[in-house]
Design an enzyme around this catalytic site. Structure first.
Site, PDB file in Angstrom:
ATOM      1  N   HIS A  70      12.270  15.310  35.166  1.00 20.34           N
ATOM      2  CA  HIS A  70      13.279  14.445  35.016  1.00 20.34           C
ATOM      3  C   HIS A  70      14.785  14.846  34.647  1.00 20.34           C
ATOM      4  CE1 HIS A  70      11.014  10.369  34.668  1.00 20.34           C
ATOM      5  NE2 HIS A  70      10.029  11.170  35.419  1.00 20.34           N
ATOM      6  N   PRO A 167      12.633   9.303  41.113  1.00 20.40           N
ATOM      7  CA  PRO A 167      11.547   8.407  41.792  1.00 20.40           C
ATOM      8  C   PRO A 167      10.924   7.368  40.975  1.00 20.40           C
ATOM      9  CG  PRO A 167      11.268  10.570  42.360  1.00 20.40           C
ATOM     10  CD  PRO A 167      12.271  10.570  41.168  1.00 20.40           C
ATOM     11  N   THR A 255     -10.713  14.888  36.927  1.00 17.85           N
ATOM     12  CA  THR A 255     -10.526  15.962  35.984  1.00 17.85           C
ATOM     13  C   THR A 255      -9.356  15.783  35.265  1.00 17.85           C
ATOM     14  OG1 THR A 255      -9.638  17.313  37.763  1.00 17.85           O
ATOM     15  CG2 THR A 255     -11.975  17.612  37.489  1.00 17.85           C
TER      16      THR A 255
END
EC number: 1.11.1.7
Length: 336
Positions: A70, A167, A255
């Site tokens: 970010h 995004p 996982t």
């Protein structure tokens, strides 16, 4: 797991050899061992405290990796994401993609405090973010790579940029490709970096659109995810109504604690959590992305190698070097 990590590390030697320095915007290089003389314990201080933070809160590994992403997508890798609102400058933390979402600021703050005690005004906040991301990935079983250092910190944040360039979890494939291209990243980078979603969690508000059954009369293709009715019901039980928008679900249901290639296996099975995950397969009409997803799903070493290459590229977006910017004393504020 340690043997696997060593194998991948050896596979990356050639890549490291050609990336021992990268030029910043004004010709000053990012370097291997940048703090060797000025702050020799810098990388060890970061590593130790990331280990402590992740041991205390395993989810913190994903949070710190996300912090660098970010940061780099807004203005470049300059620690602008760490700045608090001050005067007329609005913090990127308040932007829609970050608000009540980004975590780990206190971990970076503490590391910066220790580094200021050891080497005042020497190690940049942006380099701390880059090292923290690398160490977080490695601690969860992912690859290790040499982080080139020498970034400097920005003098401003961009609230508008954070809203524009980060995004969204419901992004279409076309918008993701355009977004990454704006940062100098290609489709392979998009796929490889999306693999970071092998760790971490997402809030219901980020994926509940994927749970609601579509109106099939208005749908031209079947979202594979919706075929997994049990998976959908489990997630739906967590996100029954808006009061549960902040409930969390692992991005990788198989996982969730390990940095591995199961994210890509999930995509092939229709179990990608976010819309922006699923579109890598569902909206890839030419098959190029599907092929790469399949390659990563069957070859974890290949994913690790490409992930490292893309992290190195991302970590060099619009970096400040030389006399640009500053070395902040406190990562939350520009120096007075």
């Amino acid at each position: 797991m340690e043997i696997k990590q060593k194998k991948v590390w050896l596979s990356l030697i050639v890549l490291y050899a050609i990336t021992t320095s990268v030029l910043g915007d004004f010709g000053e290089p990012l370097l291997k061992g940048f703090y060797k003389e000025s702050c020799p314990l810098a990388e060890e201080i970061v590593k130790h405290n990331i280990e402590v933070a992740v041991l205390k809160d395993p989810r913190m590994a994903a949070s710190l990796l996300r912090l660098q992403f970010h940061d780099c997508f807004v203005l470049g890798c300059d620690a602008s994401v760490l700045l608090d609102t001050h005067g007329d400058m609005l913090s990127e933390k308040q932007a829609t993609p970050n608000l009540n979402s980004l975590r780990g600021f206190e971990v970076i703050d503490y590391i910066k405090y220790l580094l200021e005690e050891a080497c005042p005004l020497t190690v940049s906040c942006s380099d701390i973010l880059a090292l923290a991301a690398r160490d977080s990935v490695f601690l969860r079983g992912g690859p290790w790579w040499e982080v080139l250092l020498g970034r400097r910190d920005s003098l401003k944040a961009s609230f508008a940029g954070a809203n524009q360039f980060i995004p969204a979890p419901n992004s279409s494939l076309d918008s993701l490709i355009i977004n990454f291209k704006q940062q100098g990243l290609n489709i392979q980078d998009l796929i490889a970096l999306s693999g970071a979603h092998t760790i971490g969690k997402a809030r219901c508000v980020s994926f509940k659109q994927r749970i609601v059954q579509p109106n099939m009369e208005q749908t031209f293709y079947v979202d594979e995810f919706r075929r997994h009715s049990t998976f959908r019901r489990v997630l739906g039980s967590q996100c029954k109504d808006s009061s549960r928008d902040n409930e969390l679900s692992p991005l990788d249901i198989k996982t969730p604690a390990y940095f591995d290639n199961h994210y890509f296996i999930n995509l092939l099975e229709g179990r990608g959590l976010l819309i922006s995950d699923n579109v890598l397969v569902s909206e890839d009409h030419e098959g190029e992305i599907f092929q790469k997803v399949w390659e990563y799903a069957v070859n974890q070493d290949l994913f690790f190698i490409d992930f490292v290459e893309s992290m190195l590229k991302m970590g060099n977006i619009n970096v400040l070097t030389g006399i640009e910017g500053e070395i902040r004393e406190n990562c939350r504020f520009v120096n007075i």
